[in-house]
Each structure stands twice: as C-alpha cells, then as structure tokens.
Design a protein around this motif. Structure first.
Motif, PDB file in Angstrom:
ATOM      1  N   LEU A 129       0.840  -1.208   0.000  1.00  0.00           N
ATOM      2  CA  LEU A 129       0.000   0.000   0.000  1.00  0.00           C
ATOM      3  C   LEU A 129       0.872   1.254   0.000  1.00  0.00           C
ATOM      4  O   LEU A 129       0.649   2.188  -0.789  1.00  0.00           O
ATOM      5  CB  LEU A 129      -0.918  -0.006   1.237  1.00  0.00           C
ATOM      6  N   TYR A 139       2.521   1.686  -3.366  1.00  0.00           N
ATOM      7  CA  TYR A 139       1.552   2.068  -4.400  1.00  0.00           C
ATOM      8  C   TYR A 139       1.236   3.563  -4.327  1.00  0.00           C
ATOM      9  O   TYR A 139       1.119   4.241  -5.351  1.00  0.00           O
ATOM     10  CB  TYR A 139       0.284   1.236  -4.236  1.00  0.00           C
ATOM     11  N   ILE A 185      -5.896  -0.532  -0.568  1.00  0.00           N
ATOM     12  CA  ILE A 185      -5.273  -0.562  -1.900  1.00  0.00           C
ATOM     13  C   ILE A 185      -6.349  -0.474  -2.979  1.00  0.00           C
ATOM     14  O   ILE A 185      -6.222   0.272  -3.962  1.00  0.00           O
ATOM     15  CB  ILE A 185      -4.432  -1.848  -2.073  1.00  0.00           C
TER      16      ILE A 185
END
Length: 718
Positions: free
Chosen positions: A588, A591, A642
């Motif tokens: 996460l 990202y 996410i």
C-alpha cells in the motif's frame, strides 16, 4: 525429496544439502551461510534466526539462545545455572524440564527447551525448503558427543514437532570425520595399519576431541573426550570482564548494571577477538554505551593471551583424555584436523600443536565441516541418493546398566548388569535372559552418574514385561529381551519373547579325511552304496511366542507431542499472517508513492486537473491513515485500502493502458506490414531469379539442339 544435514550449534546453525554434483551449504534469507540459533518473541509474532538477532538488544528479556545446551535438562541442573549467564531471557521450570518465560502476543508464556528447539528447527526447515525449492523431510542432525539419552530424545522430539524425519542423530566430530574420510581415495586397506586422525572441534561453547581410525570404506571412532565449558564464548567472557573493570575505572560506568550495555560489549569483544586472531593489536569503540557515555579501549594480542591463560592451560586436558582412552600416544597420530570457529585463536592452536609435536591440518572448512558430514550421512541413509559405501562405527560414551527386582524364586540372583560398556561400538544389540514365573519390570540407567554432564538424571527408562507365567510343571519361563542402542545413541528394549528347550535332531559333523571318529572300527557303506548320514539328539532353545512390552522414557508421549505440533502450527500460521500483513502494508505504501509520482508525469495527459486533485487527495488521506490509525491494521484492511486508491486512479490508469495498447497494436500492425512487404519483395525476387534461371536453361537447351541438328545440304541439279 531432499537430503539435508544440519549442524545445530549453540551460536549458529549451518545447513548443507547433498545434490548430484556434491554437497552445498545453503544461504538464508539474508544470504548468510550460518543462521543465528536464536528464538525471540514479540507482541504480534515470533522472531526466528536472523530476525531474532536483529532485535536481540531491544528485546533481551524475550530472546532465548543456547538452545542445544538446554535440551533434555531440568531447571535445577548446575549447567543450566551457568547457561543463565549467557541467556538474557529468564529460565524457569516447565513440567520438570527447563524452559523460558517470555512475553508473547501481550501475555506471559512458558515454553520448554524442546518447544523452543522445535520453533527454531521450523525456521530452518522453511529456509531450506525456500532455498532448494524442494520439500524437506529426511535429515541428519549433528549433536554434541556428550549428549545423554534424555538430551537426544529431546532433540528428536523437537525435530518431529517441526516436521522433520530424523534418519540419524550423529555426534559432531563423527560427522566431521565422515566428511573427511568419504572423499579420501588413498585410505589403507583392511590388512594395513589404519590412518589415525585426531579431530579437534572447538566451537562457541564445546571442546571435543575424537580419535578416529580410517580404513578403505570405513571409519571407527576409538575415543571421544569433551570439555563442555570451553569455547569462543569463554574467551569473549574474559574480554568482557576485563573491559567491565576498565570502563568502570575510566568512564565511571558499570555494564553489569545494564544488561543491554553488557550484550553490546560482548558483541564488540567477539569482533575484537577475531581481529586479534590476525593482528597484533586492536581498538574497541562503542558509542553511547550507557548514560550517554561513549567508550573506547585498546588491547594487544599478548594482553589477550594473558587474560585467557587459565583457559589455554586447560586446552590439552581433552587431548590427553582422548589419547588415554584410545590407548595411544601423541606420536601414534598421523594427522590433527582442526575445526570450529575457536580454533582460529593463535595461542590455542599453539597449545594443541605443542602437545602433538607436529603441524596442524586445516583442510576442512572450520565452520561448515560438521554440516557437510551430516549431509553425507543423510545421503548414505536416504534411499533416493547413491553414494560411495562408507561404514561409520561410533562408540558408547557412558556405560549403561539394567537393574531389576530380585525374583522370590531365585534368592541369590544378581539385580543389576552393565550391558553397554564405555567404548562399545554403536549401534549395538544385546539379548538379556531372565527366568521368571510372573510379569516383571526392569530399569535402564547410566552406571556412572558422576561422568554425566551437569547433574542430569542417570535414569533412562523403565520397561515392563507382560504375559509371563509358569508352565504346566511350575517351571520358569525363559524370557529373552532385545536391548538396542540405536543409530541415534538412544536405548530401547525393542522386543521380548520366550523360549523353551526342545530336543531336535542335527547331523553329526563329518570327520576330516584321515581321521576316524571314536568308536569307528571301520568304514561301512549302506546296502545301496550311499553313506548314511548320522544324527544326534540335542536340546535347543526354540522361540515359542512374544511377550508384550510397555516402556516409560524421557521422550514426549504421543498426546503431548501432538499438542505441541498443533501449537507450533498455530504459531507458524500466526507468524505467516503477520508477515503477509506487513507485505500488504508495504505494498500500500509503495503504491501511494508510485501513484503520486506518476500522476503528474506518465498519467498527466490522461487526467483532468479535477481527477488529478482527486487522486492526490486520496493518496494523502490514505497516507495519513497509514501512519496514524493504520499502523496496526489487519491484512484485509490494507487490501481494502489498496482497492480504494485503485478505484479512484483506475479510469486514468485505464486510459494510459489503452493508449499503450493502441501504440503496441499500431507498432505490431506496422511490423506486420513491413514483414508482409519484405515477404512480397522476397517472393518477387525469388520469382525473378527462378524466371531468370528458366530463361538461361531454355537458351542452353536451344544451343544444344542447334549443335545436334545437321547443316542443310544442297542437292545437285540434274
């Protein structure tokens, strides 16, 4: 399946794997060839091996070391009290066995030494399987030669809880000897004088010397002597004590008052010792050791040798003992092979060399020899691997006796018998005979408790023999019991049966040529011309049936073992969940950073200003949550977060991907057109070449016809 050898050390563990091209030492998750033998406990999961070493100083009270030295011992054993000096976690009694009390997942837990060993072996199994990409089951594990029956049973129980199948527990120096001998092609034959090698193994906490005789295809251990409290850590301890006094005097701090400071000094002293093995002097510097005080010091090699002089003076004791038990002198030894990390200390090498009066040999890898030898042993015992035949004859280190109650029907019966003497070959089987009219019990114990390590209970096991009764004439039943000291060095009464005397006929051995048997006046033949075989009746013991046995030993009972397996599996799954959760958390975080960087660059032309602001706001909000409330979330929550971010950025990323796909398709179409054009050009060129060849051929044929056709002859006129 794999063929694995494990050198389970008190400081580090080394794993070797037999492959088609030989034996390799595998690396762990941080590419080290040795894994710290540590087990630690945290608020969410366990720390095993490298992870335990990383957080050792910050988690001292929940980190357990010296696992092999705790196995099979009781809490009151004096050796355990010595271990507490080197183990930071508090040791406690756990159902009659020593264990450790730690804080795990927020609450106090007690784990026995066997459970702690099983946890570490689970980690070793996982590391090995991920490295060699094979299921790991069959193993040979090296253990100290001074291990007793209870310690060996504890190690086997731990290995089974971890999911291993132990093919053999092998003494460390015997494993080293196997690794040394199996590759030698110049060993003497059966009738020649054997090659005698002294293997001197000095590790972190043990000093072992084994005298081994080698002949072609076999090794025989003649004697083994040990000093259980001599090793690298004792040298480190001498340095720690020296600097504790120096720092107290120079910097007015006492590291004995601060466990973390003491551990840091011990780590620095270990490095200092290694530097002094190759250099004449070395410094020691530790920043902010305690009370924000930086410390520094300096030591020369001769000062170190003076500090460890009491240890060096003990260095020849195991050598003398091993030679005496083998009935040999130093000059009878052909080679002195040195293994173990502590054999790098120059003064120690000098002491051993002076004792034998000849140069030392260092042909084996000092840190990996035992693991390699264990892997060879596993390859020999495993059905899936073919290796050169090599027999290993180890010996019994402590004499074992059986005791039993005196039978009322045999008033002068002895009640004890030493069945396995020190120095007997192992594995070994002995048959014990008893005359009884009713069921009876017998106990196995060590005959000389004073020779055992520490104050280990000399009791080995109690064995009950059932189904014994007098016969119809009220005579004794002749009971036979098979006692076996197996490959692991563990004693069991494996079988019980009873026999009866019966008359059987057996042929009389024929006299040798030129001899006459007593009473034979002359040779006679049967009427048909063939000799009549002569027989006689003799009484022999014939096995008539089995006797049921029940045994009580130091091994875990099946119910306890299954409960330990379930608990280990539950903790393993908890560790896996924590690791997976951490991975998702990192995913996460990565990202968010990746998306934030791309939204103004790669994705810029595919998103409106409003969409960009929306994505940036979502990334910022998720990041704030991640470093605040999301620090301790579950795996499912991280996955959901996410997906939330992907949902906002999805349309933009899809446009970018669509554009990429269009470009790829355009490039592909262009490539196809170019390929088609090239093919058409090639075909046209080929056709032109073929037409040209055809025309040339036609011209050649025409020329040939012209050559063969006769010239026109003009006829004469009349």
């Amino acid at each position: 399946m794999s063929v694995v050898g494990i050198d389970l050390g008190s400081l580090n563990t080394v794993v070797a794997v037999a492959r088609n091209r030989g034996v390799d030492v595998i690396t762990n998750e941080v590419s080290n060839r040795a894994t710290p033998s540590l087990v630690g406990f945290g608020p969410k999961s366990r720390y095993l091996g490298e992870a335990a070493k990383t957080q050792e100083i910050s988690n001292l009270k929940n980190t357990v070391s010296s696992l092999t030295r705790l196995a099979g011992r009781s809490f009151n054993d004096p050796d355990v009290q010595i271990e507490q000096e080197f183990i930071s976690a508090p040791l406690v009694d756990v159902n009659g066995q020593v264990g450790a009390e730690v804080t795990y997942m927020g609450k106090k837990e007690k784990f026995s030494a066997t459970q702690l060993l099983a946890m570490f072996l689970t980690k070793i199994k996982q590391t090995t399987a991920s490295e060699i990409k094979l299921a790991v089951q069959d193993v040979v594990i090296g253990c100290p030669a001074w291990y007793t029956d209870a310690q060996r049973r504890s190690l086997i129980d731990a290995a089974e809880v971890a999911g291993f199948k132990i093919l053999r527990l092998i003494n460390d120096t015997t494993a080293v000897a196997l690794g040394y001998g199996i590759t030698k092609l110049d060993l003497p034959g059966p009738e020649e004088k054997p090659k005698r090698v002294a293997f001197v193994d000095i590790g972190n906490s043990n000093y072992t010397c084994s005298i081994v005789e080698f002949r072609k295809g076999e090794l025989t251990v003649k004697s083994t002597a040990c000093d259980r409290h001599f090793g690298g850590r004792n040298f480190d301890q001498a340095l720690v004590n020296h600097f504790q006094k120096e720092f107290k005097e120079k910097f007015k701090i006492d590291i004995n008052e601060n466990p973390k400071a003491k551990v840091r000094v011990a780590a620095a002293c270990e490095k200092l010792k290694k530097i002094l093995s190759a250099n004449a002097n070395a410094p020691i510097n530790i920043e902010s050791l305690m009370n924000d005080v930086d410390v520094r010091g300096f030591l020369k090699r001769d000062e170190l040798e003076e500090l460890v002089k009491p240890l060096i003076e003990r260095a020849t004791v195991p050598l003398e003992q091993a030679l005496a038990e083998a009935k040999l002198k130093p000059e009878d030894i052909d080679t002195i092979e040195m293994v173990g990390g502590c054999t790098r200390v120059p003064s120690l090498k000098a002491a051993v060399q002076n004792f034998f009066g000849k140069p030392l040999s260092f042909t084996l890898n000092q840190d990996e020899a035992a693991a390699r030898g264990s892997a060879f042993s596993c390859a020999i015992l495993s059905p899936i691997f073919r290796v050169r035949d090599f027999s290993v004859h180890d010996i019994v280190n402590y004499p074992i006796e059986f005791t039993w109650e005196k039978s009322a029907d045999i008033p002068d019966e002895d009640t004890n018998l030493t069945v396995f003497n020190k120095g007997n070959v192992m594995p070994s089987t002995k048959i014990l005979t008893f005359y009884r009219k009713q069921p009876f019990d017998l106990e196995a114990r060590y005959a000389k408790p004073e020779t055992l390590p520490g104050k280990i209970n000399p009791w080995i096991g109690r064995f009950s023999v059932k189904g014994v009764k007098a016969d119809a004439k009220d005579d004794f039943m002749v009971c036979k019991l098979k006692a076996r000291l197996n490959l692991h060095g563990i004693l069991n009464v494996e079988q019980g049966y009873y026999v009866e005397d019966q008359e059987v006929e057996e042929p009389i051995p024929e006299a040798k040529e030129g001899e006459k048997k007593d009473g034979d006046a002359m040779d006679t033949d049967a009427p048909n011309g063939t000799a009549t075989p002569k027989t006689r009746k003799v009484k022999k013991q014939v096995r008539k049936g089995d006797l049921p046995l029940s045994a009580g030993t130091a091994s875990m009972d099946q119910a306890t073992k299954e409960a330990a397996m379930e608990k280990e599996q539950a903790m393993f799954m908890e560790d896996k969940l924590v690791a997976d959760t951490e991975d998702k958390k990192n995913e996460l975080e990565s990202y968010i950073y990746e998306l934030r960087g791309k939204i103004d660059e790669q994705y810029a032309e595919f998103a409106s200003d409003e969409e960009k602001e929306k994505v940036k706001a979502k990334c910022e909000a998720t990041e704030d949550w991640l470093y605040d409330d999301g620090e301790d979330a579950s795996k499912a929550v991280y996955i959901a977060k996410i997906e939330e971010v992907r949902a906002v950025a999805g349309p933009i990323i899809q446009r970018y991907n669509d554009k990429l796909q269009e470009e790829r398709e355009a490039i592909l179409k262009l490539q196809e057109e170019e390929a088609a054009k090239k093919k058409a050009d090639a075909d046209a060129k080929k056709k032109a070449e073929e037409d040209s060849k055809k025309e040339s051929k036609d011209e050649e044929m025409t020329d040939a016809e012209n050559l063969q056709k006769p010239d026109d002859v003009e006829e004469p006129s009349t």
